[in-house]
Design an enzyme around this catalytic site. Sequence first.
Site, PDB file in Angstrom:
ATOM      1  N   ASP A  58       0.855  -1.188   0.000  1.00 29.76           N
ATOM      2  CA  ASP A  58       0.000   0.000   0.000  1.00 29.76           C
ATOM      3  C   ASP A  58       0.892   1.240   0.000  1.00 29.76           C
ATOM      4  O   ASP A  58       2.096   1.148   0.189  1.00 29.76           O
ATOM      5  CB  ASP A  58      -0.933   0.014   1.217  1.00 29.76           C
ATOM      6  CG  ASP A  58      -0.212  -0.333   2.503  1.00 29.76           C
ATOM      7  OD1 ASP A  58       0.961   0.076   2.650  1.00 29.76           O
ATOM      8  OD2 ASP A  58      -0.798  -0.998   3.362  1.00 29.76           O
ATOM      9  N   ASP A  60       1.510   4.997   1.640  1.00 28.54           N
ATOM     10  CA  ASP A  60       1.156   5.906   2.724  1.00 28.54           C
ATOM     11  C   ASP A  60       1.728   7.282   2.439  1.00 28.54           C
ATOM     12  O   ASP A  60       2.780   7.408   1.815  1.00 28.54           O
ATOM     13  CB  ASP A  60       1.714   5.393   4.059  1.00 28.54           C
ATOM     14  CG  ASP A  60       1.114   4.045   4.437  1.00 28.54           C
ATOM     15  OD1 ASP A  60      -0.110   3.891   4.286  1.00 28.54           O
ATOM     16  OD2 ASP A  60       1.871   3.151   4.838  1.00 28.54           O
ATOM     17  N   ASP A 141       9.345   3.721  13.291  1.00 27.87           N
ATOM     18  CA  ASP A 141       9.920   2.609  14.050  1.00 27.87           C
ATOM     19  C   ASP A 141      11.342   2.220  13.648  1.00 27.87           C
ATOM     20  O   ASP A 141      12.238   2.158  14.483  1.00 27.87           O
ATOM     21  CB  ASP A 141       8.977   1.391  14.035  1.00 27.87           C
ATOM     22  CG  ASP A 141       8.423   1.044  12.663  1.00 27.87           C
ATOM     23  OD1 ASP A 141       8.842   1.666  11.666  1.00 27.87           O
ATOM     24  OD2 ASP A 141       7.569   0.132  12.581  1.00 27.87           O
TER      25      ASP A 141
HETATM   26  P1  ATP Z   1       3.732  -2.932   5.006  1.00 28.91           P
HETATM   27  O1  ATP Z   1       4.547  -3.443   3.899  1.00 28.91           O
HETATM   28  O2  ATP Z   1       3.266  -3.996   5.935  1.00 28.91           O
HETATM   29  O3  ATP Z   1       2.630  -1.996   4.610  1.00 28.91           O
HETATM   30  P2  ATP Z   1       4.771  -0.602   6.310  1.00 28.91           P
HETATM   31  O4  ATP Z   1       6.168  -0.280   6.751  1.00 28.91           O
HETATM   32  O5  ATP Z   1       4.190   0.269   5.247  1.00 28.91           O
HETATM   33  O6  ATP Z   1       4.767  -2.120   5.904  1.00 28.91           O
HETATM   34  P3  ATP Z   1       2.507   0.196   7.852  1.00 28.91           P
HETATM   35  O7  ATP Z   1       1.886  -0.507   9.011  1.00 28.91           O
HETATM   36  O8  ATP Z   1       1.751   0.341   6.595  1.00 28.91           O
HETATM   37  O9  ATP Z   1       3.875  -0.565   7.583  1.00 28.91           O
HETATM   38  O10 ATP Z   1       2.965   1.601   8.389  1.00 28.91           O
HETATM   39  C1  ATP Z   1       3.453   2.630   7.535  1.00 28.91           C
HETATM   40  C2  ATP Z   1       4.618   3.359   8.196  1.00 28.91           C
HETATM   41  O11 ATP Z   1       4.193   3.960   9.415  1.00 28.91           O
HETATM   42  C3  ATP Z   1       5.782   2.464   8.593  1.00 28.91           C
HETATM   43  O12 ATP Z   1       6.663   2.257   7.529  1.00 28.91           O
HETATM   44  C4  ATP Z   1       6.400   3.238   9.734  1.00 28.91           C
HETATM   45  O13 ATP Z   1       7.189   4.300   9.253  1.00 28.91           O
HETATM   46  C5  ATP Z   1       5.203   3.872  10.418  1.00 28.91           C
HETATM   47  N1  ATP Z   1       4.695   3.019  11.516  1.00 28.91           N
HETATM   48  C6  ATP Z   1       3.702   2.095  11.451  1.00 28.91           C
HETATM   49  N2  ATP Z   1       3.491   1.525  12.629  1.00 28.91           N
HETATM   50  C7  ATP Z   1       4.366   2.087  13.488  1.00 28.91           C
HETATM   51  C8  ATP Z   1       4.631   1.924  14.876  1.00 28.91           C
HETATM   52  N3  ATP Z   1       3.957   1.048  15.600  1.00 28.91           N
HETATM   53  N4  ATP Z   1       5.605   2.696  15.427  1.00 28.91           N
HETATM   54  C9  ATP Z   1       6.286   3.599  14.682  1.00 28.91           C
HETATM   55  N5  ATP Z   1       6.083   3.785  13.384  1.00 28.91           N
HETATM   56  C10 ATP Z   1       5.132   3.048  12.780  1.00 28.91           C
HETATM   57 MG    MG Z   2       2.281   0.213   4.461  1.00 30.93          MG
END
Ligand code: ATP
Ligand code: MG
Length: 430
Positions: A58, A60, A141
């Site tokens: 996805d 963001d 994170d």
């Molecule tokens: P995915 O491939 O699963 O979508 P993602 O890294 O994009 O991985 P998301 O849960 O979509 O994960 O979150 C988007 C972004 O928001 C992360 O890359 C991170 O920068 C931030 N983020 C999400 N959850 C947390 C958390 N619990 N603590 C700190 N930052 C977070």
């Molecule tokens: Mg994501």
Amino acid sequence: MTGRRTPDRIPPTAHDIPLSAVSESALRIVEELNQAGYEAYLVGGCVRDLLLGKRPKDFDIATDALPEQVRSLFRNCRLIGRRFRLAHVRFGRDVVEVATFRAVPDEESDFDDDKMRISAEGQVTRDNVYGNIEQDAERRDFTINALYFDPRDETVIDYVNGVADLTRKQLVTIGDPLERFREDPVRMLRAVRFAAKLGFGMHEETEGAMRELASLLHHVPPARMLDEVLKLFHSGHAVETMDMLRDAGLFRHLFPFTEQCLIEVGPNIATLALANTDQRIREGKPVIPAYLFASMLWEPLRADTEKLVETGMQQREAHATATNDLLRDQSQYVSIPRRLAVVIKEIWSLQSRLERRQPRTISGILKHKRFRAAYDFLLLRVETSEVAWDLVDWWTKIQDCSPSDQQKMIKALAVPARSGRRRRRRRHAA
Ligand code: ATP
Ligand code: MG
């Protein structure tokens, strides 16, 4: 937090992100925010995956527009989340998450206004203090998740050496891992998910922090744990994920009863099911949460049922009691909503019906909504030698034959093998 500093800016000549790989909806949203005078970037997992040449799950967006300002800009926009308030903007079939830059709270007033909340265990239960892009990077994170992409000049903006960690294939927390995991224990699960998915190594300090703080997972609401568990095991890398979770001492805080069986009996149906799930995801086949839970909890269920039977309870009642107790106990750790529990129970209770093969029940079983899932589950049980191959062969065959052949197979069941032989023999004699 570090003060203002100049980030690394990686120009398009130095990275391989093609704009064509970015969701058009996300690009449009960034553009509209820019036109309205706001800063806006792609951020997080999508930038990480694009830099690795993978297709993001996805997209963001991070912006300096406040949630309400985002909402007033887009017609199809909903504000969601209390712990972490953000905007969901719908564009055609895509939903894009638009989050306002976060900052570390440093004013007591942030707490007084309830923008920020921290529990007795140090867990951040509300994280709605807004800031600028540098502060936002520090709140994320892991370094590889804190990269921003500006579509206007196609540069990657890096405040935390994330690009270097991507190249080194290292998962590094931003700041002190002990502190960051205490703020949000789910980050420990996220660390494992990314390491397993990307084949990255984990920093020694990060691993040590996990081992130390694993039990904090108990303070995470079970509903959030369910979301994370599904992401962990439906990632296509469930086998590695399980190994890493067990190594880090995290697994027993997710599925304690499964862990107990793994220790006592060794690899079992749970392990097989994960390999099977990974395979299905690779083949683009659907996977269902109930199947994950049904297989994780199958060994504990068998053990509990057996114990009840030993106390003199009838098999059927023992199964029902053990099922309810186990699902209740497990949901203290990971939420099992009712609709999920219903399906888990159906898969389980179909097992004995599949084994018994009572002729008058067969057509009902074949039409059952959960027949496919229960049959797949039976296939796993053959591999652990719990049921015989010829039973599974029979169920495999009957699915594929014509209705009249099905009737023949069912009739053949009705006639016990011995009397059938006797009758034939008599006919021969005549
Ligand atoms: P995915 O491939 O699963 O979508 P993602 O890294 O994009 O991985 P998301 O849960 O979509 O994960 O979150 C988007 C972004 O928001 C992360 O890359 C991170 O920068 C931030 N983020 C999400 N959850 C947390 C958390 N619990 N603590 C700190 N930052 C977070
Ligand atoms: Mg994501």
